[in-house]
Enzyme design. Sequence first.
Site, PDB file in Angstrom:
ATOM      1  N   HIS A   1      62.949  18.529  17.491  1.00  0.00           N
ATOM      2  CA  HIS A   1      62.801  20.074  16.810  1.00  0.00           C
ATOM      3  C   HIS A   1      62.401  21.088  17.973  1.00  0.00           C
ATOM      4  O   HIS A   1      61.803  20.734  18.794  1.00  0.00           O
ATOM      5  CB  HIS A   1      61.430  19.880  15.935  1.00  0.00           C
ATOM      6  CG  HIS A   1      61.040  21.085  15.280  1.00  0.00           C
ATOM      7  ND1 HIS A   1      61.560  21.772  14.255  1.00  0.00           N
ATOM      8  CD2 HIS A   1      60.095  21.827  15.436  1.00  0.00           C
ATOM      9  CE1 HIS A   1      61.073  22.778  13.725  1.00  0.00           C
ATOM     10  NE2 HIS A   1      60.122  22.922  14.645  1.00  0.00           N
TER      11      HIS A   1
ATOM     12  N   ASP B   1      55.249  22.747   1.782  1.00  0.00           N
ATOM     13  CA  ASP B   1      55.435  23.694   2.836  1.00  0.00           C
ATOM     14  C   ASP B   1      56.444  25.015   2.360  1.00  0.00           C
ATOM     15  O   ASP B   1      55.966  26.002   2.922  1.00  0.00           O
ATOM     16  CB  ASP B   1      56.127  22.920   4.036  1.00  0.00           C
ATOM     17  CG  ASP B   1      56.239  23.852   5.290  1.00  0.00           C
ATOM     18  OD1 ASP B   1      55.416  24.337   5.743  1.00  0.00           O
ATOM     19  OD2 ASP B   1      57.511  24.131   5.508  1.00  0.00           O
TER      20      ASP B   1
ATOM     21  N   ARG C   1      52.462  32.400   3.882  1.00  0.00           N
ATOM     22  CA  ARG C   1      51.980  32.687   5.163  1.00  0.00           C
ATOM     23  C   ARG C   1      52.763  33.836   5.910  1.00  0.00           C
ATOM     24  O   ARG C   1      52.464  34.533   6.682  1.00  0.00           O
ATOM     25  CB  ARG C   1      52.197  31.086   6.258  1.00  0.00           C
ATOM     26  CG  ARG C   1      51.096  30.332   5.760  1.00  0.00           C
ATOM     27  CD  ARG C   1      51.263  29.104   6.482  1.00  0.00           C
ATOM     28  NE  ARG C   1      51.374  29.210   7.895  1.00  0.00           N
ATOM     29  CZ  ARG C   1      52.296  28.445   8.793  1.00  0.00           C
ATOM     30  NH1 ARG C   1      52.889  27.325   8.150  1.00  0.00           N
ATOM     31  NH2 ARG C   1      52.146  28.472   9.929  1.00  0.00           N
TER      32      ARG C   1
ATOM     33  N   SER D   1      52.870  22.224   8.943  1.00  0.00           N
ATOM     34  CA  SER D   1      54.274  22.649   8.377  1.00  0.00           C
ATOM     35  C   SER D   1      55.552  21.871   9.183  1.00  0.00           C
ATOM     36  O   SER D   1      56.179  21.306   8.596  1.00  0.00           O
ATOM     37  CB  SER D   1      54.305  23.955   8.722  1.00  0.00           C
ATOM     38  OG  SER D   1      55.626  24.462   8.635  1.00  0.00           O
TER      39      SER D   1
ATOM     40  N   LYS E   1      57.724  18.167   7.608  1.00  0.00           N
ATOM     41  CA  LYS E   1      59.194  18.222   7.494  1.00  0.00           C
ATOM     42  C   LYS E   1      59.736  17.054   8.467  1.00  0.00           C
ATOM     43  O   LYS E   1      60.714  16.400   8.026  1.00  0.00           O
ATOM     44  CB  LYS E   1      59.550  19.611   7.769  1.00  0.00           C
ATOM     45  CG  LYS E   1      59.111  20.548   6.609  1.00  0.00           C
ATOM     46  CD  LYS E   1      59.585  22.183   6.960  1.00  0.00           C
ATOM     47  CE  LYS E   1      58.932  22.683   8.261  1.00  0.00           C
ATOM     48  NZ  LYS E   1      58.927  24.032   8.213  1.00  0.00           N
TER      49      LYS E   1
HETATM   50  N1  URA Z   1      57.958  26.462  11.973  1.00  0.00           N
HETATM   51  C1  URA Z   1      57.709  25.855  10.871  1.00  0.00           C
HETATM   52  O1  URA Z   1      58.228  25.024  10.497  1.00  0.00           O
HETATM   53  N2  URA Z   1      56.422  26.133  10.510  1.00  0.00           N
HETATM   54  C2  URA Z   1      55.629  26.886  11.059  1.00  0.00           C
HETATM   55  O2  URA Z   1      54.416  27.180  10.574  1.00  0.00           O
HETATM   56  C3  URA Z   1      56.100  27.375  12.120  1.00  0.00           C
HETATM   57  C4  URA Z   1      57.028  27.205  12.813  1.00  0.00           C
END
Ligand code: URA
Length: 441
Positions: A82, A161, A168, A183, A187
């Site tokens: 990621h 999320d 957010r 967050s 995932k």
């Molecule tokens: N990427 C995400 O998936 N979540 C966040 O809060 C910030 C960046």
Amino acid sequence: MRAVDIIRAKRDGEVLTPEAIGAFVRGVLDGTWADYQTSALLMAIVLRGMTPAETAVLTEAMLASGRRVDLSGLGVPTVGKHSTGGVGDKVSVVLAPLVAACGVTMAKMSGRGLGHTGGTLDKLESIPGFRVDLDVPRFLAVLRDVGCALIGQTADIAPADKVLYGLRDVTATIESIPLISASIMSKKLAEGSQALVLDVKCGRGAFMHAFDDAVALAQSLVAIGGAHGVPTEAVITGMDRPLGRAVGNALEIRECIETLAGHGPADLMAVVEAIGVRVLLLGGRASDPDAARALMRGTLASGAALERLRRMVVAQGGDPAVVDDPSRLAVALVVETVDAEADGVVSDLDAALVGQASVLLGAGREKKGDPVDAAAGIVIRAAVGQRVRRGQAILELHGPTPARVAAARPVARRAITIDGPIDETPLVRARVTTEGAIVAP
Ligand code: URA
């Protein structure tokens, strides 16, 4: 447990109990918390923070709000990746086929571009026919056949999320290490890989501008992975300047193909190798960094990595002919250059401004759901450190209309500095180990 009591507790700086955090995530999902209550608690978390234990509980609750993909049936090493996002960050599109060709399966659910940063899904969709909306059985089938797949998040991955991120984004509550950590990791853990490597970007074009904040985020992410039994490492890389020479969807895919053919720009290759080394070590395909680097270089040189991209494109419904002939990708109607106003050395290219200019050209989106233009973007013709003569092209602007290009031009111009000091900080700055130690990359 009443929402108002949980909000008040966090407003007053208390540590929330696991029951309170559970009630919050349940309330978000079943709609019993109103958006204004959720937003109030999010703001209280931004201002008061969360302990590592609270962050772990929040992540767990968000993870449990949806499905967790089971990759164990593949019977192969699986390592996820990621990036916290940047400008010209096309590492996933190069890395996934490269490590797959080296024997590590990479299953990745990616995002779309938002703000000045690009998104892997938008880039891939510039390949005619390429599908990012595979369901989980098809995702698993591609992984089994090809060893890598890059898709969008399915609706049942961390649904809490999706609600929280949407709020957010419009309530100025993105910038919080606990919220970003929960967050991202809810995932990533749902994707089911055995190990994870995170590229935490740091600099003007990233979420985290300061190195210390990037390290704190990296350590938070690594700790959550470890607590879930998923060995997780982070590499901190610079995002002060765009990565590579291309910014924009089809332009970046073209650069990915060139990179997999062995002709990638040095900065992009440095990040691909830094992340790839950790992936191959965690996936058990190399015993030390030198062996991992040699394996990757051999795989690029043999053409096996590019061939893996071709197979992934076919498996995901795309036109494989673009891999041999990138001129089949979308091309912009208007291409103009931004030229040097005097002789000198290009000493800086501001990633955030290049990203903004590229959004103005149509390559990114201002708000969720906006369409993107596959052909739009920017090519860097003179990189930092290069000497240029007056009138020589520094940036190439690709847009759909002269008006779009004219709107992007002043922003692109501001991104360029000539004859200033050159920041020599190495692009790959540090690594955070699975134990949370900060070491040389
Ligand atoms: N990427 C995400 O998936 N979540 C966040 O809060 C910030 C960046």
